[in-house]
Design an enzyme around this catalytic site. Structure first.
Site, PDB file in Angstrom:
ATOM      1  N   ASN A 148       0.849  -1.324   0.374  1.00 50.41           N
ATOM      2  CA  ASN A 148      -0.335   0.193   0.116  1.00 50.41           C
ATOM      3  C   ASN A 148       1.054   1.593   0.592  1.00 50.41           C
ATOM      4  OD1 ASN A 148      -2.743  -1.110  -0.038  1.00 50.41           O
ATOM      5  ND2 ASN A 148      -2.508  -1.602   2.277  1.00 50.41           N
ATOM      6  N   CYS A 169      -5.471  -7.214  -3.486  1.00 49.49           N
ATOM      7  CA  CYS A 169      -5.545  -6.667  -1.935  1.00 49.49           C
ATOM      8  C   CYS A 169      -6.556  -7.743  -1.264  1.00 49.49           C
ATOM      9  CB  CYS A 169      -6.352  -5.350  -1.970  1.00 49.49           C
ATOM     10  SG  CYS A 169      -6.695  -4.891  -0.377  1.00 49.49           S
ATOM     11  N   HIS A 170      -6.537  -8.104  -0.192  1.00 51.98           N
ATOM     12  CA  HIS A 170      -7.131  -9.861  -0.016  1.00 51.98           C
ATOM     13  C   HIS A 170      -8.534  -9.084   0.687  1.00 51.98           C
ATOM     14  CE1 HIS A 170      -5.137  -8.773   4.170  1.00 51.98           C
ATOM     15  NE2 HIS A 170      -6.696  -8.926   3.886  1.00 51.98           N
ATOM     16  N   HIS A 199      -9.735  -0.496  -1.750  1.00 53.09           N
ATOM     17  CA  HIS A 199     -10.320  -0.207  -0.735  1.00 53.09           C
ATOM     18  C   HIS A 199     -11.363   1.094  -0.825  1.00 53.09           C
ATOM     19  CE1 HIS A 199      -6.249  -0.817   2.488  1.00 53.09           C
ATOM     20  NE2 HIS A 199      -6.704  -1.632   1.369  1.00 53.09           N
TER      21      HIS A 199
END
Length: 432
Positions: A148, A169-170, A199
């Site tokens: 990130n 990204c999980h 996100h």
């Protein structure tokens, strides 16, 4: 022997997940796993841990540490990136403590906000050094970025570094399972579609046997909001804007101007917002590592089951040509027409032997695209600052950040940026 290079291999727990997965994947048994980190003690720890894991699992993968970055990358077919530039001390402390002097509070500060801007500015030059090395020694390698701030770093590697990159990204794969668990709903057989930006991607559809599950989700979420819980910000955003968001409430509290406000301190309590959450996690992780190190690094009977992380599934799909669907971060190129084409977006992607093929999503609901654009503005100006080395673009990125601009005056934002530039010192390149 083909090669998978792991940059930031000192992230021992994450290396165990990703590389343990690789060692469990039949199609990847002939690979060398090349480890690189600038922290030589942590590098050695990860090497020992993976050698123990290799023996336990009887894997055919070869484990090798490198102290020369270019040699670690030489001939790599895949590169996995999990670096953190500047670490908790000094850089994360700087990202939190200096804004605090201006009355600007944060929770995670690793994606957007003033902390995200400066994390980008110190990380992009390092990543572009990777890209330059890769252009020389493994120009055709795929770069799997886990670091990130995801959107800007992935964008920089593709557009400035010229490297085939997908950001991972999980938050995408855990979004529905976590939501359904929180609402005590069964997610068996549930179909879902997620797209947006990292996100801040949206659960656009969620159905079972053709039935829309959103009415039931919203009903239960409203009931749950009557008592305090850990996901109040996301439920409030869903209530106001109509859709659930992928990343956690502590992250989303600082992506929007509505929740962390000096003039409304009661909101922190009302929405259960954990200020300074990331520094707290860092301190806890450093403390926990002292006891965890023994069981991870020196255990001779270390075990691993395949995790949900995308990396091994992507490599398996590319090696076997058996298609696999992921949520990937890629350049927009019209995939979501009502977001800027130069932005990095998170969309469903098909992976096979030809690489990563993003899918067309179409326009997001207008209110969701509008929220995404508030974050994209700061992302693109941060990228512009990194590319041009012009200080004015750092100011622009901060002035357009939703949370920062809702709290501080223009003069204070510029002064804050100057203070952060000075405090970072040699962690940042020189800006004009």
């Amino acid at each position: 022997m083909s090669k998978i290079t792991f940059m930031g291999a000192g992230s021992t727990v994450f290396a165990k997940n990703v590389l343990g997965d690789v060692m469990l994947t039949p199609a990847l048994q002939e690979f060398e796993i090349a480890l690189f980190d600038i922290d030589l003690m942590r590098l050695k720890d990860s090497e020992n841990m993976l050698l123990n894991l290799k023996n336990t699992m009887n894997s055919g993968c070869r484990i090798k540490s490198y102290t020369d970055r270019k040699e670690a990358l030489r001939g790599a077919k895949y590169v996995v990136n999990a670096i953190q530039v500047g670490g908790y001390d000094p850089c994360t402390i700087t990202d939190f403590e200096i804004p605090k002097k201006y009355g600007l509070r944060q929770t995670i500060a690793d994606t957007l906000g003033i902390g995200g801007v400066f994390r980008n500015l110190r990380t992009i030059p390092v990543m572009l050094d990777f890209a330059a090395d890769m252009q020389e020694v493994c120009p055709d390698a795929w770069f799997l970025n886990y670091t990130n701030p995801m959107a800007v770093l992935t964008n920089a590697m593709i557009t400035l570094g010229g490297i085939k990159t997908v950001g991972l990204c999980h938050s995408v794969q855990v979004c529905v399972p976590h939501l359904f668990k929180a609402l005590e709903m069964d997610d068996t057989g549930v179909q879902w579609k997620i797209a947006g930006i990292n996100h801040m991607a949206w659960l656009l559809e969620v159905t079972k046997n053709g039935q829309d599950l959103y009415p039931e989700i919203k009903k239960r979420a409203r009931e749950k909001q009557q008592t305090k819980h850990g996901d109040m910000v996301r439920f409030e955003l869903m209530h106001r804007f109509g859709y659930y968001i992928t990343e956690s409430s502590e992250h989303n509290a600082e992506y929007h101007p509505y929740f962390i406000k000096r003039n409304y301190p009661e909101l922190i309590e009302a929405y259960n917002i954990p200020l300074d959450e990331y520094p707290r996690r860092c301190v806890n992780q450093i403390e926990r590592w002292k006891t965890m190190r023994e069981e991870l690094v020196n255990s001779k009977d270390l075990e691993h089951t395949r995790s949900r992380e995308y990396a091994s599934f992507i490599l398996e799909a590319m090696e076997t040509d058996q298609p696999y669907k992921i949520g990937g971060n890629v350049i927009n190129t019209g995939l979501i027409p009502n977001l800027p084409k130069e932005a990095c977006v998170e969309v469903p992607c098909l992976v096979d032997a030809s690489g990563v093929t993003p899918t067309y999503v179409g326009n997001l609901p207008p209110q969701l695209a509008a929220l995404n654009r508030t974050n994209i503005n700061t992302q693109l100006l941060t990228l512009e600052a990194a590319k041009t080395r012009k200080k004015e673009h750092i100011y622009h990125a901060a002035l357009l950040d939703p949370h920062t601009s809702a709290e501080l005056s223009m003069d204070d934002i510029v002064a804050l940026c100057d203070d952060l530039i000075e405090a970072h010192g040699s962690w940042l390149p020189k800006f004009n």
